[in-house]
Design a protein around this motif. Structure first.
Motif, PDB file in Angstrom:
ATOM      1  N   UNK A  36     -58.428  57.865  40.637  1.00 32.27           N
ATOM      2  CA  UNK A  36     -59.618  58.973  40.585  1.00 32.27           C
ATOM      3  C   UNK A  36     -59.480  60.116  39.523  1.00 32.27           C
ATOM      4  N   UNK A  37     -59.956  61.154  39.891  1.00 32.19           N
ATOM      5  CA  UNK A  37     -59.993  62.372  39.023  1.00 32.19           C
ATOM      6  C   UNK A  37     -58.930  63.500  39.266  1.00 32.19           C
ATOM      7  N   UNK A  38     -58.549  64.163  38.662  1.00 29.36           N
ATOM      8  CA  UNK A  38     -57.486  65.297  39.017  1.00 29.36           C
ATOM      9  C   UNK A  38     -58.494  66.032  39.864  1.00 29.36           C
ATOM     10  N   UNK A  39     -57.738  66.522  41.027  1.00 27.06           N
ATOM     11  CA  UNK A  39     -58.512  67.430  41.981  1.00 27.06           C
ATOM     12  C   UNK A  39     -59.315  66.960  43.124  1.00 27.06           C
ATOM     13  N   UNK A  40     -59.516  65.681  43.048  1.00 31.53           N
ATOM     14  CA  UNK A  40     -60.254  64.996  44.065  1.00 31.53           C
ATOM     15  C   UNK A  40     -59.284  64.872  45.567  1.00 31.53           C
ATOM     16  N   UNK A  41     -59.847  64.750  46.439  1.00 32.56           N
ATOM     17  CA  UNK A  41     -59.119  64.676  47.735  1.00 32.56           C
ATOM     18  C   UNK A  41     -59.260  63.568  48.543  1.00 32.56           C
ATOM     19  N   UNK A  42     -58.254  63.437  49.562  1.00 34.25           N
ATOM     20  CA  UNK A  42     -58.369  62.466  50.674  1.00 34.25           C
ATOM     21  C   UNK A  42     -57.510  62.802  51.856  1.00 34.25           C
ATOM     22  N   UNK A  43     -58.205  62.625  52.896  1.00 35.62           N
ATOM     23  CA  UNK A  43     -57.463  62.810  54.352  1.00 35.62           C
ATOM     24  C   UNK A  43     -57.438  61.568  54.953  1.00 35.62           C
ATOM     25  N   UNK A  44     -56.083  60.937  55.626  1.00 31.23           N
ATOM     26  CA  UNK A  44     -56.249  59.721  56.335  1.00 31.23           C
ATOM     27  C   UNK A  44     -56.023  60.107  57.791  1.00 31.23           C
ATOM     28  N   UNK A  45     -56.711  59.486  58.739  1.00 31.16           N
ATOM     29  CA  UNK A  45     -56.806  59.842  60.072  1.00 31.16           C
ATOM     30  C   UNK A  45     -56.548  58.644  60.894  1.00 31.16           C
ATOM     31  N   UNK A  46     -55.934  58.727  61.981  1.00 33.34           N
ATOM     32  CA  UNK A  46     -55.781  57.585  63.030  1.00 33.34           C
ATOM     33  C   UNK A  46     -56.571  58.237  64.399  1.00 33.34           C
ATOM     34  N   UNK A  47     -57.410  57.345  64.831  1.00 32.63           N
ATOM     35  CA  UNK A  47     -58.014  57.544  66.245  1.00 32.63           C
ATOM     36  C   UNK A  47     -57.677  56.429  67.199  1.00 32.63           C
ATOM     37  N   UNK A  48     -57.442  56.874  68.400  1.00 35.39           N
ATOM     38  CA  UNK A  48     -57.181  55.699  69.581  1.00 35.39           C
ATOM     39  C   UNK A  48     -58.110  56.023  70.644  1.00 35.39           C
ATOM     40  N   UNK A  49     -58.889  55.177  70.857  1.00 34.33           N
ATOM     41  CA  UNK A  49     -59.841  55.179  71.924  1.00 34.33           C
ATOM     42  C   UNK A  49     -60.870  56.588  71.671  1.00 34.33           C
ATOM     43  N   UNK A  50     -60.960  56.572  70.392  1.00 32.84           N
ATOM     44  CA  UNK A  50     -62.159  57.642  70.030  1.00 32.84           C
ATOM     45  C   UNK A  50     -61.376  59.218  70.023  1.00 32.84           C
ATOM     46  N   UNK A  51     -59.896  59.151  70.156  1.00 36.08           N
ATOM     47  CA  UNK A  51     -59.356  60.554  70.126  1.00 36.08           C
ATOM     48  C   UNK A  51     -58.567  60.519  68.891  1.00 36.08           C
ATOM     49  N   UNK A  52     -58.727  61.681  68.024  1.00 34.29           N
ATOM     50  CA  UNK A  52     -57.754  61.864  66.633  1.00 34.29           C
ATOM     51  C   UNK A  52     -56.459  62.149  67.232  1.00 34.29           C
ATOM     52  N   UNK A  53     -55.570  61.196  66.709  1.00 37.56           N
ATOM     53  CA  UNK A  53     -54.004  61.250  67.198  1.00 37.56           C
ATOM     54  C   UNK A  53     -53.073  61.639  66.053  1.00 37.56           C
ATOM     55  N   UNK A  54     -53.754  61.485  64.841  1.00 34.64           N
ATOM     56  CA  UNK A  54     -52.784  61.687  63.577  1.00 34.64           C
ATOM     57  C   UNK A  54     -53.592  61.987  62.385  1.00 34.64           C
ATOM     58  N   UNK A  55     -53.182  62.781  61.538  1.00 30.37           N
ATOM     59  CA  UNK A  55     -53.738  62.832  60.392  1.00 30.37           C
ATOM     60  C   UNK A  55     -52.861  63.473  59.203  1.00 30.37           C
ATOM     61  N   UNK A  56     -53.080  63.174  57.843  1.00 36.26           N
ATOM     62  CA  UNK A  56     -52.011  63.090  56.840  1.00 36.26           C
ATOM     63  C   UNK A  56     -52.291  64.590  56.455  1.00 36.26           C
ATOM     64  N   UNK A  57     -53.673  65.242  56.880  1.00 39.73           N
ATOM     65  CA  UNK A  57     -53.987  66.485  55.912  1.00 39.73           C
ATOM     66  C   UNK A  57     -54.552  66.335  54.855  1.00 39.73           C
ATOM     67  N   UNK A  58     -55.264  67.219  54.066  1.00 37.17           N
ATOM     68  CA  UNK A  58     -56.048  66.939  52.790  1.00 37.17           C
ATOM     69  C   UNK A  58     -54.908  66.741  51.843  1.00 37.17           C
ATOM     70  N   UNK A  59     -54.994  65.649  51.057  1.00 36.34           N
ATOM     71  CA  UNK A  59     -53.949  65.552  49.775  1.00 36.34           C
ATOM     72  C   UNK A  59     -54.858  65.646  48.532  1.00 36.34           C
ATOM     73  N   UNK A  60     -54.532  66.027  47.612  1.00 36.43           N
ATOM     74  CA  UNK A  60     -55.011  66.299  46.334  1.00 36.43           C
ATOM     75  C   UNK A  60     -54.579  65.431  45.213  1.00 36.43           C
ATOM     76  N   UNK A  61     -55.532  64.826  44.324  1.00 35.90           N
ATOM     77  CA  UNK A  61     -55.243  64.032  43.231  1.00 35.90           C
ATOM     78  C   UNK A  61     -54.421  64.701  41.983  1.00 35.90           C
ATOM     79  N   UNK A  62     -53.435  64.114  41.625  1.00 39.79           N
ATOM     80  CA  UNK A  62     -52.715  64.798  40.454  1.00 39.79           C
ATOM     81  C   UNK A  62     -53.557  64.658  39.285  1.00 39.79           C
ATOM     82  N   UNK A  63     -52.779  65.163  38.178  1.00 38.78           N
ATOM     83  CA  UNK A  63     -53.656  65.164  36.971  1.00 38.78           C
ATOM     84  C   UNK A  63     -54.098  63.837  36.310  1.00 38.78           C
ATOM     85  N   UNK A  64     -53.085  62.718  36.803  1.00 39.86           N
ATOM     86  CA  UNK A  64     -53.457  61.669  36.364  1.00 39.86           C
ATOM     87  C   UNK A  64     -54.535  60.902  37.254  1.00 39.86           C
TER      88      UNK A  64
END
Length: 127
Positions: free
Chosen positions: A86-114
């Motif tokens: 991707x590009x520097x500064x772009x973001x992603x957040x991974x999440x796991x839901x069980x039976x519709x309930x959010x149970x875990x997430x990575x938090x927002x991660x930001x792309x490096x300069x590469x």
């Protein structure tokens, strides 16, 4: 990319009171949201406790599945495919839901300069 290690199968856990119970299934959603324009290689656990590699070619990305009562937990992690950054500064957040309930997430991660994002491994143990 680190391999996920998680006890996904096996007995133990709840006490057996002798009463018949129906097998319990769990609907699990693995999800990645954000602005990242690259491709993310996603590792998820299978119902057998193995790892499976999936491709998030664009965001938002969702993978829905069902785990049986013998599965003890689930996990996921991911990293940008080196050939499709991707590009520097772009973001992603991974999440796991069980039976519709959010149970875990990575938090927002930001792309490096590469243009690389690393989504840390996360897990959830079923109760």
């Amino acid at each position: 990319l680190a391999t996920l290690a998680l006890v996904a199968c096996g007995g133990g856990g709840d006490e057996d009171d002798g009463s018949p119970t129906a097998p319990r299934t769990r609907r699990v959603r693995f999800e990645i949201v954000g602005t990242h324009s690259g491709t993310i290689n996603v590792i998820t656990t299978t119902s057998l406790g193995d790892n499976a590699t999936r491709t998030a070619a664009s965001l938002p990305w969702v993978f829905d599945t069902v785990y049986g009562s013998d599965t003890r937990g689930v996990g996921m992690g991911g990293q940008t495919d080196p050939a499709r950054r991707g590009r520097d500064g772009e973001t992603a957040n991974a999440r796991i839901y069980v039976d519709g309930e959010l149970v875990s997430q990575s938090g927002v991660q930001t792309a490096s300069t590469s243009g690389v994002i690393v989504l840390p491994s996360q897990s959830h143990v079923f109760r």
